[in-house]
Design a protein around this motif. Structure first.
Motif, mmCIF file in Angstrom:
data_model
loop_
_atom_site.group_PDB
_atom_site.id
_atom_site.type_symbol
_atom_site.label_atom_id
_atom_site.label_comp_id
_atom_site.label_asym_id
_atom_site.label_seq_id
_atom_site.Cartn_x
_atom_site.Cartn_y
_atom_site.Cartn_z
ATOM 1 N N PHE A 1 -5.764 12.050 -3.771
ATOM 2 C CA PHE A 1 -4.804 11.482 -2.686
ATOM 3 C C PHE A 1 -5.563 11.241 -1.235
ATOM 4 N N ILE A 2 -6.536 12.046 -0.738
ATOM 5 C CA ILE A 2 -7.281 11.593 0.534
ATOM 6 C C ILE A 2 -8.104 10.628 -0.047
ATOM 7 N N GLU A 3 -8.851 10.504 -1.109
ATOM 8 C CA GLU A 3 -9.585 9.371 -1.586
ATOM 9 C C GLU A 3 -8.933 7.932 -1.276
ATOM 10 N N LEU A 4 -7.591 8.136 -1.824
ATOM 11 C CA LEU A 4 -6.786 6.921 -1.628
ATOM 12 C C LEU A 4 -6.382 6.485 -0.407
ATOM 13 N N ILE A 5 -6.314 7.273 0.466
ATOM 14 C CA ILE A 5 -5.902 7.095 1.783
ATOM 15 C C ILE A 5 -7.443 6.307 2.658
ATOM 16 N N LYS A 6 -8.174 7.005 2.228
ATOM 17 C CA LYS A 6 -9.595 6.695 2.807
ATOM 18 C C LYS A 6 -9.996 5.021 2.469
ATOM 19 N N HIS A 7 -9.521 4.828 1.110
ATOM 20 C CA HIS A 7 -9.995 3.490 0.697
ATOM 21 C C HIS A 7 -8.876 2.458 1.334
ATOM 22 N N GLU A 8 -7.670 2.942 1.472
ATOM 23 C CA GLU A 8 -6.845 1.846 2.149
ATOM 24 C C GLU A 8 -7.097 1.601 3.604
ATOM 25 N N VAL A 9 -7.511 2.678 4.367
ATOM 26 C CA VAL A 9 -7.818 2.774 5.602
ATOM 27 C C VAL A 9 -9.234 1.678 5.687
ATOM 28 N N PHE B 1 -10.095 -0.503 3.667
ATOM 29 C CA PHE B 1 -9.647 -2.192 3.445
ATOM 30 C C PHE B 1 -8.883 -2.856 4.554
ATOM 31 N N GLN B 2 -7.964 -1.932 5.234
ATOM 32 C CA GLN B 2 -7.096 -2.651 6.181
ATOM 33 C C GLN B 2 -8.246 -2.874 7.373
ATOM 34 N N GLY B 3 -9.289 -1.901 7.426
ATOM 35 C CA GLY B 3 -9.997 -2.122 8.792
ATOM 36 C C GLY B 3 -10.804 -3.468 8.441
ATOM 37 N N SER B 4 -11.311 -3.673 7.196
ATOM 38 C CA SER B 4 -12.112 -4.922 6.768
ATOM 39 C C SER B 4 -11.408 -6.319 6.960
ATOM 40 N N THR B 5 -10.070 -6.294 6.391
ATOM 41 C CA THR B 5 -9.123 -7.353 6.578
ATOM 42 C C THR B 5 -9.052 -7.721 8.104
ATOM 43 N N ASN B 6 -8.736 -6.307 8.887
ATOM 44 C CA ASN B 6 -8.616 -6.934 9.997
ATOM 45 C C ASN B 6 -9.508 -7.377 11.069
ATOM 46 N N GLY B 7 -10.657 -7.032 10.750
ATOM 47 C CA GLY B 7 -11.889 -7.506 11.386
ATOM 48 C C GLY B 7 -12.300 -8.902 10.802
ATOM 49 N N ALA B 8 -11.816 -9.305 9.869
ATOM 50 C CA ALA B 8 -11.983 -10.569 9.200
ATOM 51 C C ALA B 8 -11.206 -11.774 9.704
ATOM 52 N N ARG B 9 -10.134 -11.403 10.524
ATOM 53 C CA ARG B 9 -9.201 -12.337 10.974
ATOM 54 C C ARG B 9 -9.803 -13.364 12.156
ATOM 55 N N ASP C 1 1.024 -1.219 0.163
ATOM 56 C CA ASP C 1 0.046 0.054 0.100
ATOM 57 C C ASP C 1 0.909 1.212 -0.057
ATOM 58 N N MET C 2 1.922 1.283 0.805
ATOM 59 C CA MET C 2 2.897 2.252 0.822
ATOM 60 C C MET C 2 3.469 2.769 -0.552
ATOM 61 N N ARG C 3 3.807 1.632 -1.216
ATOM 62 C CA ARG C 3 4.604 1.796 -2.573
ATOM 63 C C ARG C 3 3.499 2.272 -3.374
#
Length: 219
Positions: free
Chosen positions: A201-209, A211-219, A13-15
């Motif tokens: 760029f804000i929209e990109l960051i919001k999308h990443e956040v 996605f990360q929240g969704s995957t974290n909750g799926a563990r 994501d950082m890349r």
């Protein structure tokens, strides 16, 4: 998702953020018409150069060196904001800092000064810089103690037979780097008055956040 997979995902994501940001920035010529815009861009370029090295160090498992570099990246991050919101208001001359005629306050005084900034609507940084102090995440202190041969990271090594970083420790430092880059990019776009690019760029960051929240909750 395992911690190791999370680390790889954050690096990816950082890349992506890095490539996306630079594509946005290169749409138009950077405005270097005044000293504050110029120093902001110089610090941004320095930071990005360090970020590229940081990514290599992480991928090569050189975590000690990555942490030391992250300390420098954090200093550049804070100084960029300090110039724009404190010294610009004071009408200070950038070259006085570059020529050592005027010194920066220490790191914690800079963060304290930034926490006093308030715009016309009453908005503040609301702890964004206070978190670097001892009362918050104490990031700067952790990185500094490590470079000085003491601190909690080294204590972990001292209490074990080998120097080994946990996946949690690696994830923490990678998330720090990603956060510093994204907020520094936001600052650059604001300084350059690039509103359309800022929105994207804000929209990109919001999308990443999200996605990360969704995957974290799926563990």
């Amino acid at each position: 998702m395992s911690k190791e997979q999370e680390v790889k995902k954050v690096i990816s994501d950082m890349r992506s953020s890095y490539n996306f940001a630079h594509a946005l920035i290169q749409r138009n010529k950077i405005d270097l018409s005044d000293q504050y815009k110029k120093i902001n861009y110089i610090y941004y370029r320095m930071f990005c150069s360090h970020l590229e090295s940081f990514e290599i160090l992480i991928k090569e498992n050189c975590f000690s060196s990555a942490i030391l570099l992250l300390r420098t990246m954090l200093e550049l991050h804070v100084k960029s904001y300090y110039f724009e919101f404190i010294e610009k208001k004071n009408d200070s001359q950038v070259v006085d800092f570059l020529d050592s005629k005027k010194d920066f306050p220490n790191f914690f005084k800079m963060t304290q000064a930034l926490e006093t900034v308030e715009n016309q609507a009453g908005d503040t940084f609301d702890g964004a810089f206070a978190q670097f102090a001892k009362s918050g995440l104490a990031s700067y202190e952790k990185f500094s103690l490590f470079s000085h041969g003491r601190g909690e990271f080294l204590r972990i090594f001292f209490d074990n037979e080998e120097i080994k970083y946990s996946a949690d420790m690696i994830l923490e430092i990678v998330l720090h780097a990603k956060s510093y880059f994204e907020t520094l990019t936001l600052l650059l776009l604001v300084v350059q008055d690039r509103r359309e690019e800022l929105f994207h760029f804000i929209e990109l960051i919001k999308h990443e956040v999200y996605f990360q929240g969704s995957t974290n909750g799926a563990r």
